[in-house]
Design a protein around this motif. Structure first.
Motif, PDB file in Angstrom:
ATOM      1  N   UNK A 112     -12.241   1.614  -6.962  1.00  0.00           N
ATOM      2  CA  UNK A 112     -12.505   1.465  -5.529  1.00  0.00           C
ATOM      3  C   UNK A 112     -13.983   1.229  -5.254  1.00  0.00           C
ATOM      4  N   UNK A 113     -14.883   1.837  -6.057  1.00  0.00           N
ATOM      5  CA  UNK A 113     -16.309   1.660  -5.790  1.00  0.00           C
ATOM      6  C   UNK A 113     -16.796   0.256  -6.164  1.00  0.00           C
ATOM      7  N   UNK A 114     -15.954  -0.537  -6.822  1.00  0.00           N
ATOM      8  CA  UNK A 114     -16.291  -1.935  -7.058  1.00  0.00           C
ATOM      9  C   UNK A 114     -15.987  -2.783  -5.823  1.00  0.00           C
ATOM     10  N   UNK A 173      -7.497  -6.279   0.716  1.00  0.00           N
ATOM     11  CA  UNK A 173      -6.646  -6.957  -0.262  1.00  0.00           C
ATOM     12  C   UNK A 173      -6.986  -6.509  -1.682  1.00  0.00           C
ATOM     13  N   UNK A 174      -8.278  -6.408  -1.968  1.00  0.00           N
ATOM     14  CA  UNK A 174      -8.701  -5.967  -3.305  1.00  0.00           C
ATOM     15  C   UNK A 174      -8.266  -4.536  -3.575  1.00  0.00           C
ATOM     16  N   UNK A 175      -8.410  -3.672  -2.558  1.00  0.00           N
ATOM     17  CA  UNK A 175      -7.984  -2.283  -2.739  1.00  0.00           C
ATOM     18  C   UNK A 175      -6.479  -2.211  -2.957  1.00  0.00           C
ATOM     19  N   UNK A 176      -5.729  -3.061  -2.280  1.00  0.00           N
ATOM     20  CA  UNK A 176      -4.265  -3.067  -2.437  1.00  0.00           C
ATOM     21  C   UNK A 176      -3.883  -3.327  -3.888  1.00  0.00           C
ATOM     22  N   UNK A 177      -4.662  -4.128  -4.595  1.00  0.00           N
ATOM     23  CA  UNK A 177      -4.383  -4.390  -6.009  1.00  0.00           C
ATOM     24  C   UNK A 177      -4.430  -3.106  -6.830  1.00  0.00           C
ATOM     25  N   UNK A 178      -5.374  -2.224  -6.494  1.00  0.00           N
ATOM     26  CA  UNK A 178      -5.471  -0.935  -7.200  1.00  0.00           C
ATOM     27  C   UNK A 178      -4.225  -0.106  -6.956  1.00  0.00           C
ATOM     28  N   UNK A 179      -3.774  -0.055  -5.690  1.00  0.00           N
ATOM     29  CA  UNK A 179      -2.588   0.732  -5.347  1.00  0.00           C
ATOM     30  C   UNK A 179      -1.351   0.155  -6.017  1.00  0.00           C
ATOM     31  N   UNK A 197       6.488  -2.527 -13.514  1.00  0.00           N
ATOM     32  CA  UNK A 197       5.421  -3.498 -13.776  1.00  0.00           C
ATOM     33  C   UNK A 197       5.837  -4.926 -13.453  1.00  0.00           C
ATOM     34  N   UNK A 198       7.157  -5.180 -13.463  1.00  0.00           N
ATOM     35  CA  UNK A 198       7.626  -6.540 -13.197  1.00  0.00           C
ATOM     36  C   UNK A 198       7.741  -6.851 -11.704  1.00  0.00           C
ATOM     37  N   UNK A 199       7.617  -5.837 -10.858  1.00  0.00           N
ATOM     38  CA  UNK A 199       7.744  -6.021  -9.409  1.00  0.00           C
ATOM     39  C   UNK A 199       6.366  -6.320  -8.823  1.00  0.00           C
ATOM     40  N   UNK A 200       6.223  -7.490  -8.233  1.00  0.00           N
ATOM     41  CA  UNK A 200       4.938  -7.941  -7.742  1.00  0.00           C
ATOM     42  C   UNK A 200       4.858  -7.850  -6.215  1.00  0.00           C
ATOM     43  N   UNK A 201       3.659  -7.592  -5.726  1.00  0.00           N
ATOM     44  CA  UNK A 201       3.371  -7.635  -4.293  1.00  0.00           C
ATOM     45  C   UNK A 201       2.324  -8.728  -4.087  1.00  0.00           C
ATOM     46  N   UNK A 217      -0.104   4.127   1.876  1.00  0.00           N
ATOM     47  CA  UNK A 217       1.207   4.737   2.121  1.00  0.00           C
ATOM     48  C   UNK A 217       2.296   3.675   2.182  1.00  0.00           C
ATOM     49  N   UNK A 218       2.036   2.579   2.860  1.00  0.00           N
ATOM     50  CA  UNK A 218       3.047   1.526   3.008  1.00  0.00           C
ATOM     51  C   UNK A 218       3.395   0.895   1.670  1.00  0.00           C
ATOM     52  N   UNK A 219       2.396   0.625   0.849  1.00  0.00           N
ATOM     53  CA  UNK A 219       2.656   0.038  -0.473  1.00  0.00           C
ATOM     54  C   UNK A 219       3.467   0.993  -1.333  1.00  0.00           C
TER      55      UNK A 219
END
Length: 314
Positions: free
Chosen positions: A3-5, A151-157, A168-172, A195-197
């Motif tokens: 997250x700090x990136x 959007x970048x933070x969502x990748x972490x979640x 791992x096969x389920x993509x957002x 929470x939503x993700x």
């Protein structure tokens, strides 16, 4: 990615310095983080603590003041391990902010037994700026995260959900994340988005395990989002601009303000300006100024004077 990136790199660098100096000098360090609710301050600090192997301790400001004696004893007991004490809900007046925090630091340093601690005072108010109160106390201030940062933070979640739920096969896709940000959240940061993700991935797992119908979901599309979360609660301004004449309003807030899409219709009438909703006097005056400007410069807008007099602007 951490997250700090995405945001908070200056806090990471400061805590990294405090972590090393605290171990070498057995000193305590202090910092304040001022930012809106939901931006992810606590998540940021927890991530940094994990990296530097510091114990994360959370306490509300009121409890920190009331239970200082018992907390003092607790910190002394934990003296063998480096700690970060996150003090949330700091509600201080601008006039007393610096004075009160300096007093707290003085009381902590008086004990002489609390060592190698980092105290973080977190507030939702805009108090102070990115300055240092003294050699060991620095203030950081943040506003709203941008769409790209979310959007970048969502990748972490997403990566966390994929790993913990074995999906791992389920993509957002990025397009789906953008839908969540624009139409399902109304926050400065990422707490609700997280929470939503998590809800979406847990629902996919539930359907797979209990209803035997989730195997086909490999991509969380807009259709899946709508089925699981319902229709979005918020209208993004680009939706309105496609269908109506649109005006732009600007609302002030302590975190930088907000752009307000305003729908405009012309009706048969006598050249009046009509409002609806709970519009305050200042907003009405602003609209009147714009309306008078329109009348004075009607030729520049390729309008006919008789049309202005025969139409009401709603």
């Amino acid at each position: 990615m951490k997250i700090y990136e995405i945001w908070g790199k200056d806090i990471y660098d400061y805590i990294k310095m405090c972590n090393q100096l605290g171990e070498n000098l057995a000193s305590n360090y202090y910092l304040g983080i001022n930012g809106p609710n939901g931006i992810g301050k606590k998540v940021l600090l927890k991530t940094i603590c994990d990296e530097f192997h510091r114990k994360f301790i959370y306490i509300d400001y009121d409890e920190f003041i009331k239970q200082w004696n018992s907390l003092n004893d607790y910190l002394i007991e934990l003296n063998s391990r480096a700690k970060l004490i996150y003090i949330g809900q700091v509600l201080l007046e601008r006039a007393t902010y610096k004075k009160e925090l300096e007093y707290i630091v003085e009381k902590i340093e008086e004990t002489k037994k609390i060592k190698n601690c980092i105290f973080v005072f977190s507030s939702e108010e805009v108090i102070g700026s990115n300055i240092a109160l003294d050699i060991r106390f620095k203030i950081f201030r943040y506003g709203c995260l941008s769409l790209e940062e979310k959007k970048l933070f969502a990748q972490i979640v997403v990566q966390k959900c994929q790993k913990e739920l074995d999906l791992s096969e389920v993509q957002l896709p990025e397009a789906s994340v953008e839908i969540l940000v624009k139409h399902y959240t109304k926050e400065a940061g990422v707490n609700q988005l997280t929470v939503l993700i998590q809800n979406l991935y847990e629902r996919v797992l539930y359907e797979r395990m209990c209803e035997n119908k989730g195997d086909n979901i490999l991509v969380i599309t807009n259709k899946v989002i709508r089925r699981v979360l319902g229709y979005g609660c918020y209208v993004f301004d680009e939706q309105i601009s496609k269908s109506y004449v649109q005006g732009i309003g600007v609302a002030w807030s302590r975190w930088g303000g907000e752009i307000l899409p305003i729908q405009i219709e012309m009706l048969s009438g006598k050249g009046n300006l009509i409002y609806s909703g709970h519009i305050g006097s200042i907003m009405q005056q602003s609209a009147e100024v714009v309306f008078q400007y329109l009348k004075i410069n009607f030729k520049s807008w390729k309008l006919r004077w008789r049309d202005i007099n025969r139409k009401d602007f709603y």
